[in-house]
Design a protein around this motif. Structure first.
Motif, PDB file in Angstrom:
ATOM      1  N   MET A 386       8.589   7.149  10.752  1.00 39.94           N
ATOM      2  CA  MET A 386       9.387   6.621   9.644  1.00 39.94           C
ATOM      3  C   MET A 386      10.845   7.065   9.713  1.00 39.94           C
ATOM      4  SD  MET A 386       7.526   4.608   7.953  1.00 39.94           S
ATOM      5  CE  MET A 386       8.573   4.371   6.523  1.00 39.94           C
ATOM      6  N   ARG A 387      11.107   8.206  10.303  1.00 40.35           N
ATOM      7  CA  ARG A 387      12.485   8.688  10.336  1.00 40.35           C
ATOM      8  C   ARG A 387      13.318   7.929  11.378  1.00 40.35           C
ATOM      9  NH1 ARG A 387       9.267  13.188   9.421  1.00 40.35           N
ATOM     10  NH2 ARG A 387       9.769  14.324   7.503  1.00 40.35           N
ATOM     11  N   SER A 388      12.709   7.639  12.510  1.00 35.23           N
ATOM     12  CA  SER A 388      13.448   6.954  13.573  1.00 35.23           C
ATOM     13  C   SER A 388      13.148   5.464  13.638  1.00 35.23           C
ATOM     14  CB  SER A 388      13.120   7.605  14.930  1.00 35.23           C
ATOM     15  OG  SER A 388      11.739   7.441  15.224  1.00 35.23           O
ATOM     16  N   SER A 389      12.162   4.996  12.850  1.00 34.80           N
ATOM     17  CA  SER A 389      11.741   3.584  12.877  1.00 34.80           C
ATOM     18  C   SER A 389      11.360   3.159  14.295  1.00 34.80           C
ATOM     19  CB  SER A 389      12.849   2.674  12.334  1.00 34.80           C
ATOM     20  OG  SER A 389      13.136   2.995  10.998  1.00 34.80           O
ATOM     21  N   ARG A 390      10.646   4.019  14.991  1.00 39.15           N
ATOM     22  CA  ARG A 390      10.255   3.754  16.370  1.00 39.15           C
ATOM     23  C   ARG A 390       8.737   3.821  16.496  1.00 39.15           C
ATOM     24  NH1 ARG A 390       9.575   7.110  20.819  1.00 39.15           N
ATOM     25  NH2 ARG A 390      10.107   8.895  19.490  1.00 39.15           N
ATOM     26  N   CYS A 391       8.156   2.912  17.275  1.00 37.92           N
ATOM     27  CA  CYS A 391       6.707   2.903  17.507  1.00 37.92           C
ATOM     28  C   CYS A 391       6.381   3.996  18.521  1.00 37.92           C
ATOM     29  CB  CYS A 391       6.268   1.535  18.037  1.00 37.92           C
ATOM     30  SG  CYS A 391       4.492   1.417  18.317  1.00 37.92           S
ATOM     31  N   VAL A 392       5.601   4.985  18.089  1.00 36.97           N
ATOM     32  CA  VAL A 392       5.298   6.136  18.949  1.00 36.97           C
ATOM     33  C   VAL A 392       3.950   6.004  19.655  1.00 36.97           C
ATOM     34  CG1 VAL A 392       6.738   7.702  17.606  1.00 36.97           C
ATOM     35  CG2 VAL A 392       4.325   7.401  16.985  1.00 36.97           C
ATOM     36  N   ASN A 393       3.081   5.096  19.193  1.00 34.34           N
ATOM     37  CA  ASN A 393       1.801   4.885  19.881  1.00 34.34           C
ATOM     38  C   ASN A 393       1.228   3.541  19.457  1.00 34.34           C
ATOM     39  OD1 ASN A 393      -0.261   5.499  21.634  1.00 34.34           O
ATOM     40  ND2 ASN A 393      -1.454   6.649  20.130  1.00 34.34           N
ATOM     41  N   ARG A 394       0.342   3.067  20.305  1.00 42.93           N
ATOM     42  CA  ARG A 394      -0.304   1.780  20.052  1.00 42.93           C
ATOM     43  C   ARG A 394      -1.645   1.773  20.769  1.00 42.93           C
ATOM     44  NH1 ARG A 394       2.276  -3.839  22.429  1.00 42.93           N
ATOM     45  NH2 ARG A 394       0.408  -5.145  22.243  1.00 42.93           N
ATOM     46  N   PHE A 395      -2.691   1.424  20.064  1.00 38.80           N
ATOM     47  CA  PHE A 395      -4.023   1.378  20.680  1.00 38.80           C
ATOM     48  C   PHE A 395      -4.849   0.258  20.049  1.00 38.80           C
ATOM     49  CE2 PHE A 395      -4.419   4.225  17.058  1.00 38.80           C
ATOM     50  CZ  PHE A 395      -5.627   3.866  16.486  1.00 38.80           C
ATOM     51  N   THR A 396      -5.904  -0.113  20.740  1.00 41.78           N
ATOM     52  CA  THR A 396      -6.798  -1.167  20.268  1.00 41.78           C
ATOM     53  C   THR A 396      -7.994  -0.543  19.563  1.00 41.78           C
ATOM     54  OG1 THR A 396      -6.169  -2.619  22.095  1.00 41.78           O
ATOM     55  CG2 THR A 396      -8.225  -3.132  20.950  1.00 41.78           C
ATOM     56  N   ASP A 397      -8.272  -1.015  18.368  1.00 40.85           N
ATOM     57  CA  ASP A 397      -9.444  -0.543  17.631  1.00 40.85           C
ATOM     58  C   ASP A 397     -10.702  -0.924  18.409  1.00 40.85           C
ATOM     59  OD1 ASP A 397     -11.150   0.413  15.707  1.00 40.85           O
ATOM     60  OD2 ASP A 397     -10.901  -1.296  14.355  1.00 40.85           O
ATOM     61  N   ASP A 398     -11.539   0.057  18.686  1.00 36.95           N
ATOM     62  CA  ASP A 398     -12.695  -0.130  19.562  1.00 36.95           C
ATOM     63  C   ASP A 398     -13.624  -1.230  19.043  1.00 36.95           C
ATOM     64  OD1 ASP A 398     -14.280   0.891  21.876  1.00 36.95           O
ATOM     65  OD2 ASP A 398     -15.752   1.269  20.296  1.00 36.95           O
ATOM     66  N   GLY A 399     -13.821  -2.266  19.864  1.00 38.75           N
ATOM     67  CA  GLY A 399     -14.743  -3.356  19.529  1.00 38.75           C
ATOM     68  C   GLY A 399     -14.246  -4.297  18.464  1.00 38.75           C
ATOM     69  N   CYS A 400     -13.007  -4.157  18.012  1.00 34.16           N
ATOM     70  CA  CYS A 400     -12.503  -4.985  16.912  1.00 34.16           C
ATOM     71  C   CYS A 400     -11.888  -6.269  17.457  1.00 34.16           C
ATOM     72  CB  CYS A 400     -11.472  -4.204  16.107  1.00 34.16           C
ATOM     73  SG  CYS A 400     -10.719  -5.152  14.776  1.00 34.16           S
ATOM     74  N   VAL A 401     -12.259  -7.388  16.849  1.00 34.55           N
ATOM     75  CA  VAL A 401     -11.666  -8.678  17.184  1.00 34.55           C
ATOM     76  C   VAL A 401     -10.584  -9.042  16.180  1.00 34.55           C
ATOM     77  CG1 VAL A 401     -12.126 -11.140  17.519  1.00 34.55           C
ATOM     78  CG2 VAL A 401     -13.788  -9.444  18.299  1.00 34.55           C
ATOM     79  N   ARG A 402     -10.828  -8.752  14.909  1.00 31.66           N
ATOM     80  CA  ARG A 402      -9.860  -9.053  13.856  1.00 31.66           C
ATOM     81  C   ARG A 402      -9.854  -7.895  12.857  1.00 31.66           C
ATOM     82  NH1 ARG A 402      -7.387 -13.740  11.857  1.00 31.66           N
ATOM     83  NH2 ARG A 402      -6.898 -13.701   9.636  1.00 31.66           N
TER      84      ARG A 402
END
Length: 531
Positions: A386-402
């Motif tokens: 929130m301080r830098s407005s930067r995405c620090v990580n990204r992952f896929t929810d296991d087995g999730c389609v939507r």
């Protein structure tokens, strides 16, 4: 010669003896004749007495036997009188104690008995009137007794249990006994319900398996909503709960578990409330609608409702979903096309925006407010600083389609992600901050429809999950063991219905939810001693 037929009486003092007239003198022949007559009369009387005595013996028996029977009858009468006296004393004692003995009524026989009912006759279950009672193709035929039991079960399910008029006397006694035990529990909890206590007090560890819970009066029973409820939230510091819904109203109630009196209610003209939240300090309520760009700020201290018609720097057609920043003074608005806008309440302007791929389905802050987790409809989770407005990580929810929902625990340990299939994955929050492919600690599969609401309790021991697509689709997860409590929902009949919002009181003493019937069912979690 002195006459022997007269007897001289002794003389009494003070009285003159009465003078008697003397009989005329009789001749000796007359005297003899009279004596013979007397002897004859005596003989006749003697014969009569013997015949009477014989008759008495024939009827009553001998004199000794008659006396014995009279004595026995006297003893029997005395015994009966003693028994009657004893019964009267016992009846009087029972009346004094206030207990009246009721004679057991004989079991009533059926007015009509059909002998054909006893026969094991098979019934065709494929008939159009009975097809809905089948549980599978193997039940194409069913005995009359089994069909009757199946119909009884379906009736009880539709009625929410056995109706009171259909309960047997034994079932009524058991129900009354259970109600008396609940009343005793309520008396023990009166002290808790009259005070808020210390919110930072710690509790013993919560046991798994069975959750000690008691259903209370609906939180908004003093003013039920005329339409679907969309929000229920406990005040962060006071013993107050807020409800809001599509009936264009926001209401505040005091939580005591018994009457839950209404404190205040406000009506927002042509503004069906989609979501309402307390500010961090609990002095303001923020409310958004379904299709309006405008939103309301309700200052509870001054009792003033402030409409916010425009937000500088916001290029959105409507303001619907939002989250209150833990640091206070700001809102994170969910926009379209994957945008997130940070809005300050002081100046009513957007200070920064963030964007993810796909539409945003849920947002959750870390406890200190430094990170925000955004769940996309594509099944990916983004972690923003929130301080830098930067995405620090990204992952896929296991087995999730939507993806449909997301929540974080207040102790910073857990992250929960809900999906359209009803699966809720529970992750370690620390792992999600650093790993591109985190493994869930547990996949909760107790919901059969979309998981639309997730909430952790303040002690991070319980995760509440719900689906608004099905009745009674609410479950509570014991986080230390990652198991689901087996006794919630607690009632046989429907109470929860379709829940769209869940919340715990500041120290987990109460749990409530908003349903589609306009009610906010309230539950007392007995493990927690404070409000």
């Amino acid at each position: 010669m002195e006459d022997m037929s007269f007897i001289k009486l002794p003389a009494t003092e003070g009285k003159q003896p009465a003078k008697k007239r003397a009989k005329p003198p009789q001749s000796s022949m007359e005297e003899e004749e009279e004596r013979r007559r007397n002897v004859k009369n005596l003989a006749v009387l003697g014969e009569k007495n013997s015949s009477v005595k014989l008759l008495e013996e024939l009827v009553f028996g001998a004199e000794e036997e008659l006396l014995e029977r009279l004595v026995e009858e006297d003893e029997d009468q005395t015994g009966l009188l003693l028994l009657e006296d004893k019964d009267e004393e016992e009846a009087k004692e029972s009346e004094d104690e206030g207990g009246v003995r009721q004679e057991l009524q004989p079991e009533k026989k059926a007015a009509w008995v059909d002998e054909d009912d006893e026969l094991e006759e098979e019934v065709d279950m494929k008939h159009r009137f009975r097809r809905n009672l089948m549980k599978g193709e193997t039940e194409s035929t069913m005995t009359k007794q089994k069909l009757q039991q199946r119909m009884r079960e379906q009736f009880q399910k539709a009625m929410g249990g056995t109706p009171s008029w259909a309960e047997s006397s034994a079932q009524k006694r058991r129900r009354r006994r259970a109600e008396e035990e609940e009343d005793e529990d309520e008396e023990e909890e009166d002290d808790l319900l009259r005070r808020t206590g210390n919110f930072v007090a710690s509790s013993d560890s919560l046991p798994s398996g069975i959750l000690r819970v008691k259903k209370c009066l609906h939180a908004n029973s003093a003013r039920p909503s005329e339409d679907r409820l969309t929000t229920v939230q406990f005040h962060p510091s006071a013993q107050v709960v807020m409800t809001a819904g599509l009936d264009q109203s926001i209401s505040l109630f005091q939580v005591d578990g018994k009457t839950n009196p209404k404190i205040q209610s406000i009506h927002l003209e042509r503004f069906p409330v989609h979501k309402a939240q307390f500010s961090v300090d609990g002095e303001t309520v923020i409310a958004t609608s379904l299709k309006n760009k405008m939103f309301y700020l309700y200052d509870m201290m001054e009792g003033r409702v402030l409409p916010v018609h425009t937000v500088r720097g916001l290029n959105e057609a409507r303001v619907k979903e939002f989250s209150v920043c833990p640091e206070g003074g700001a809102l994170l608005l969910t926009g379209t096309n994957g945008y997130l806008h940070l809005l300050t309440l002081k100046t009513k302007e957007v200070v920064r925006s963030m964007k993810i791929n796909g539409d945003v389905s849920g947002v959750a802050f870390s406890p200190d407010g430094s990170k925000v987790f955004a769940n996309s409809e594509d099944g990916e989770v983004y972690v923003w600083d929130m301080r830098s407005s930067r995405c620090v990580n990204r992952f896929t929810d296991d087995g999730c389609v939507r993806g449909t929902s997301i929540a974080t625990s207040q102790n910073g340990q857990y992250l929960a992600c809900g999906s359209q299939s009803g699966v809720v994955n529970v992750y370690s929050q620390e792992v999600c901050l650093n790993s591109a492919n985190p493994e869930p600690l547990k996949a909760v599969m107790n919901l059969l429809t979309s998981a639309t609401a997730l909430t952790f309790n303040p002690t991070s021991e319980i995760l509440a999950i719900a689906s608004r697509a099905e009745d009674e689709a609410v479950r509570l997860v014991h986080l230390p063991s990652l198991t689901v409590f087996s006794n919630f929902p607690v009632a046989k009949r429907k109470v929860v219905y379709r829940a769209s919002c869940l919340d715990f009181s500041p120290h987990s003493g109460f749990f409530s939810l908003a349903n589609n019937k306009g009610h906010a069912p309230l539950f007392r979690l007995l493990h927690y001693k404070e409000f």
